[in-house]
Write an enzyme that holds these catalytic residues in place. Structure first.
Site, short mmCIF file in Angstrom:
data_model
loop_
_atom_site.label_atom_id
_atom_site.label_comp_id
_atom_site.label_asym_id
_atom_site.label_seq_id
_atom_site.Cartn_x
_atom_site.Cartn_y
_atom_site.Cartn_z
N ASP A 161 0.85 -1.19 0.00
CA ASP A 161 0.00 0.00 0.00
C ASP A 161 0.89 1.25 0.00
O ASP A 161 1.92 1.28 0.68
CB ASP A 161 -0.87 -0.05 1.27
CG ASP A 161 -1.92 1.04 1.32
OD1 ASP A 161 -2.40 1.45 0.26
OD2 ASP A 161 -2.26 1.47 2.45
N GLY B 100 -6.87 7.58 8.54
CA GLY B 100 -7.06 7.74 9.98
C GLY B 100 -8.55 7.76 10.30
O GLY B 100 -9.37 7.36 9.50
N HIS C 90 -9.71 4.59 -0.33
CA HIS C 90 -8.81 4.58 0.84
C HIS C 90 -9.54 5.25 2.00
O HIS C 90 -10.55 5.90 1.81
CB HIS C 90 -7.53 5.36 0.52
CG HIS C 90 -6.58 4.59 -0.34
ND1 HIS C 90 -5.30 4.29 0.04
CD2 HIS C 90 -6.74 4.04 -1.57
CE1 HIS C 90 -4.71 3.61 -0.92
NE2 HIS C 90 -5.56 3.44 -1.92
ZN ZN Z 1 -4.34 5.02 1.56
#
Ligand code: ZN
Length: 288
Positions: free
Chosen positions: A82, A179, A206
């Site tokens: 990633d 996050g 993401h």
């Molecule tokens: Zn990412």
């Protein structure tokens, strides 16, 4: 079924209109938890580690472990790097046997991002590996060290990126961030639909930690096939350990701690596989 190219898993997801979780792992316990969940639900699985996390989990140690777990699994598993930033790390992952790499050139100008992505696509080809790239910029940062401002993916840029690089999967920025989100994130499903209409590769979301079940499903309905989940798994592992400590007091031996880490990772992966609709789909994934 074992280790498969990520594009094999994603093209089946495209056909079946569901999403597949790409779960970040940091150690053997988390790998075991994720694989257990996938086997229990008979779901395809993507195991990933981000380049910024390699200080904690060195690629030469964690990488072969991920690949071994995938090979041994009875469900299809892709092993993915990633946010690959540097060519040597991407090369190392391919050499270890990763079946997919992301090249993240989102901090570059579009021209440079396209040029670099095309170069990585060429390199990955000889390994039969899948390449994901990012256009626009996902907010936050993978390890939470920076507060990067999100730049919405433009439809024209996404089209050019696909046409000029030959990439296999495209990460989009549509209000998502790495996050945990501070409030309810404003995910631009309208933009996602516009990008989908003009591109043909599977789209990647993401920043999957903290997006609601309803929004996940809207995104999958609009064409997202891979969803990255990192923070919520790390948090659940930590919570599992803290809960045991709070209810039973200090651990008496290491192996109870090991078991709780496996359990925490497994629970978060199970939960997301059920939301994404990949449960029960393992047998449909065919090698082409
Ligand atoms: Zn990412």
């Amino acid at each position: 079924m074992g280790l498969v190219p990520m594009k094999t898993i994603l093209s089946q997801a495209e056909e079946g209109n569901y999403g597949v979780g790409s779960f970040s792992v940091a150690n053997m316990e988390m790998v075991m938890g994720a694989v257990q969940a996938a086997e229990e639900l008979q779901s395809p699985l993507i195991l990933q580690v981000a380049e910024v996390r390699l200080n904690h989990s060195p690629l030469h140690l964690l990488g072969p472990l991920m690949v071994a777990a995938a090979r041994k699994s009875d469900v299809p598993v892709a092993v993915h790097l990633d946010h690959g930033m540097s060519t040597p790390v991407i090369e190392q992952a391919l050499e270890i046997g990763f079946s997919s790499v992301m090249y993240d050139g989102s901090h570059h100008e579009l021209e440079t991002n396209i040029e670099n992505t095309a170069r990585i696509v060429q390199r990955a080809e000889k390994y039969g590996a899948t390449v994901e790239a990012e256009i626009g910029r996902v907010g936050g940062s993978e390890d939470g060290s920076e507060n990067i401002e999100m730049q919405l993916t433009s439809v024209g840029d996404a089209e050019r990126m696909e046409k000029e690089t030959g990439l296999d999967a495209l990460a989009v920025a549509i209000g998502n961030a790495h996050g945990m989100y501070k409030g309810e994130p404003d995910i631009r499903v309208d933009r996602l639909r516009e990008i989908k209409a003009c591109t043909s590769v599977p789209l990647v979301l993401h920043g999957g930690s903290g997006i609601s079940e309803r929004v996940f499903q809207q995104c999958i309905g609009a064409g997202v096939r891979k969803i990255n989940v990192a923070t919520s798994t790390f948090n659940q592992v930590t919570e599992q350990v803290n809960d045991t400590f709070a209810s039973k007091g200090a651990y008496q031996n290491y192996f109870d701690l090991h078991q709780d880490e496996v359990k925490g990772a497994r629970a978060n992966v199970l939960k997301h596989m059920n939301i994404f609709g990949s449960a029960g789909k393992a047998s449909e994934v065919k090698m082409k």
